[in-house]
Design a protein around this motif. Sequence first.
Motif, short mmCIF file in Angstrom:
data_model
loop_
_atom_site.label_atom_id
_atom_site.label_comp_id
_atom_site.label_asym_id
_atom_site.label_seq_id
_atom_site.Cartn_x
_atom_site.Cartn_y
_atom_site.Cartn_z
N ASP A 55 -0.10 -29.38 121.46
CA ASP A 55 0.65 -29.76 120.25
C ASP A 55 1.89 -28.91 120.03
O ASP A 55 2.79 -29.29 119.29
N ARG A 59 7.02 -28.89 118.29
CA ARG A 59 7.85 -28.04 117.42
C ARG A 59 9.13 -27.57 118.12
O ARG A 59 10.01 -27.02 117.48
N GLU A 138 18.87 -21.46 117.24
CA GLU A 138 17.99 -22.57 116.84
C GLU A 138 16.84 -22.73 117.84
O GLU A 138 15.70 -22.98 117.46
N VAL A 141 14.29 -20.10 117.13
CA VAL A 141 13.52 -20.40 115.91
C VAL A 141 12.45 -21.45 116.22
O VAL A 141 11.29 -21.33 115.80
N CYS A 142 12.82 -22.46 117.01
CA CYS A 142 11.84 -23.50 117.38
C CYS A 142 10.71 -22.89 118.20
O CYS A 142 9.54 -23.19 117.96
N ARG A 144 9.71 -19.79 118.27
CA ARG A 144 8.91 -18.92 117.41
C ARG A 144 7.93 -19.77 116.57
O ARG A 144 6.74 -19.48 116.48
N ASN A 145 8.45 -20.85 115.99
CA ASN A 145 7.57 -21.67 115.14
C ASN A 145 6.49 -22.35 115.97
O ASN A 145 5.36 -22.50 115.52
N ALA A 146 6.83 -22.77 117.19
CA ALA A 146 5.84 -23.41 118.07
C ALA A 146 4.73 -22.42 118.41
O ALA A 146 3.54 -22.74 118.31
N LEU A 147 5.10 -21.21 118.78
CA LEU A 147 4.08 -20.21 119.15
C LEU A 147 3.27 -19.78 117.94
O LEU A 147 2.06 -19.56 118.02
N ASP A 148 3.93 -19.69 116.79
CA ASP A 148 3.23 -19.19 115.60
C ASP A 148 2.21 -20.21 115.09
O ASP A 148 1.31 -19.86 114.33
N ASP A 149 2.37 -21.47 115.50
CA ASP A 149 1.42 -22.47 115.02
C ASP A 149 0.16 -22.54 115.89
O ASP A 149 -0.71 -23.36 115.67
N ILE A 150 0.08 -21.71 116.90
CA ILE A 150 -1.12 -21.70 117.74
C ILE A 150 -2.16 -20.81 117.06
O ILE A 150 -1.91 -19.64 116.77
N THR B 12 3.48 -23.84 108.60
CA THR B 12 2.83 -24.57 109.70
C THR B 12 1.35 -24.72 109.34
O THR B 12 0.83 -23.98 108.49
N SER B 14 -1.11 -23.70 111.00
CA SER B 14 -1.80 -22.45 111.27
C SER B 14 -1.56 -21.46 110.14
O SER B 14 -2.48 -20.73 109.72
N PRO B 41 14.25 -25.87 111.75
CA PRO B 41 13.78 -26.46 113.00
C PRO B 41 12.41 -25.91 113.42
O PRO B 41 12.19 -24.71 113.38
N ALA B 199 20.16 -22.66 111.59
CA ALA B 199 20.04 -21.83 112.80
C ALA B 199 21.04 -22.23 113.87
O ALA B 199 21.53 -21.39 114.62
N LYS B 284 2.66 -16.31 110.50
CA LYS B 284 1.33 -16.21 109.88
C LYS B 284 0.92 -14.74 109.74
O LYS B 284 0.09 -14.42 108.88
#
Lengths: 183, 332
Positions: A55, A59, A138, A141-142, A144-150, B12, B14, B41, B199, B284
């Motif tokens: 998933d 992101r 950008e 940031v994407c 970072r957000n992708a990894l942080d949602d794991i 998010t 998470s 983003p 960004a 998080k």
Amino acid sequence: MLQQPTVARMQHTESKPAIAGFLQRRPRWAPPAPLFLLQPVLRRIVQRIAENNPDMFGRLGPHYRAVFVIDPVNLPFVMLLRPDPDDLMLVARRRDEMSEYDARISGSFLDLLMLVDGDLDGDALFFSRNLTITGNTEAVVCLRNALDDIDDSIAEEVADMFGRPGRAALTALRRMNEKRETQ
Amino acid sequence: MIRPELVCPAGTPSAMRTAVDAGADAVYCGFQNATNARNFPGLNFTVPELERAVAHAHAGGTKVLLALNTFPPAGKVDLWKEAADTGARLGVDAFIVADIGVADYIARTHPDIRLHLSVQAAASTPESIRYYCREFNVKRVVLPRILTVPEIKLMADEIPCEIETFIFGNHGLMVEGRCSLTNYITGLSTNMDGVCSPAAQVEYIKDDAGNLSTRLGEYTIDCFSCNESAGYPTICKGRYLTPAHDGPYYAFEEPISLNLSTLLPDLMKAGVTALKIEGRQRSKAYVKSVVSAYRKAVDSIMAGQDPQISDLLALTEGQKETQGAFKSKTWR
Ligand code: SF4
């Protein structure tokens, strides 16, 4: 009102992680670190993370083809990451061998590890100047957000791939992180 | 003293689970579009993600507040209406709104769901808040960060709704909902597109000496020497050269974060019923640290003990914290 996410250290000094210490203790006359030994390991790591966390790619938006330089400044090599699910790449390169890239994320090995593991806040690292971002903000940031949602720990997933020695190394690194945070 | 609701950020799924586990009474979040003021983003929720997140939060006894707190440009209102309809279908507990058209639509279409007035509406007088309560049945106002604690106490006696105040996080100086600085430089509006300092237009340049310049669009907005703490690339926190001042200076506000931990007992006594932590764009790890720290502090105050306040300085912008206007109108 609000601001822009960025990524970047807590106020601490880092004691050198074992792997960094080992690689940096290499005598001057010795040949460069044998990166070819690392490549299959890195390939396996990135494939395992992608399989376990499909998933995360959503992101990344348009930046899944971007090439990120992950630069652990206290190690003698960098890693190039392309998080394209159809064409994954994570390879090690010497700093003087780098090809073109879109964004570069630089920090100490332990900070980068704890960041990926969800234990450190990227913005805090940025505020304290322990993390530097250059290139396409950008895309970073994407990522970072992708990894942080794991939810699960990426570091644990990787450590598990190497059995008991892997888990022991991770425990040692985490202790090192806890110790510096309380210093 | 009423037990206040701890309202926590979730950028998010998470982060939402982290906030729930750390003791959030409510979480606030948004969709992946311009309907909310953190349209960054890779951030925010798809519809299926929000559906699962609402179920998870409710199972943990945590409320979900959906931020629809931007202002629709003419001809684009349908996006906000659809977001409200989807949120209602997914069972969110409240909508956080700023625009009167969006407020009116929700008040008429989903009258059973609570409406909270976003800080973006910048309602700071009893007269304006009473207007929102009367016309749209608003149940809670998120106050702009421009009032002192005594002023909040007076306000509580004069309005018929709950009060939510920010207690930690970004400290923007502008009148919320009315800042056009980003729009001036980038062409994108914080208030309509939901993003300040997009960004895609931010660039960090590090020179050989280790100095870090921050650029937004064509403008350099700050340059941090090698050992200086950095801040966000927002224009309000930029350092500028002007004829009126010797050398570069923070013309609007310096990189700093709000931290009201030591004012918590006063806020609670003043009648604040919800305490908001800013930072849907944060990790998080931030959510876990800040929510846990404030959970502990609020619980100890409710138990009649001295609040136990953790040190959160490492998480603050520029590694500096302020109590802003809550403590004094002349904080700068
Ligand atoms: S420039 Fe500053 S005050 Fe204006 S919207 Fe951005 S963060 Fe808020």
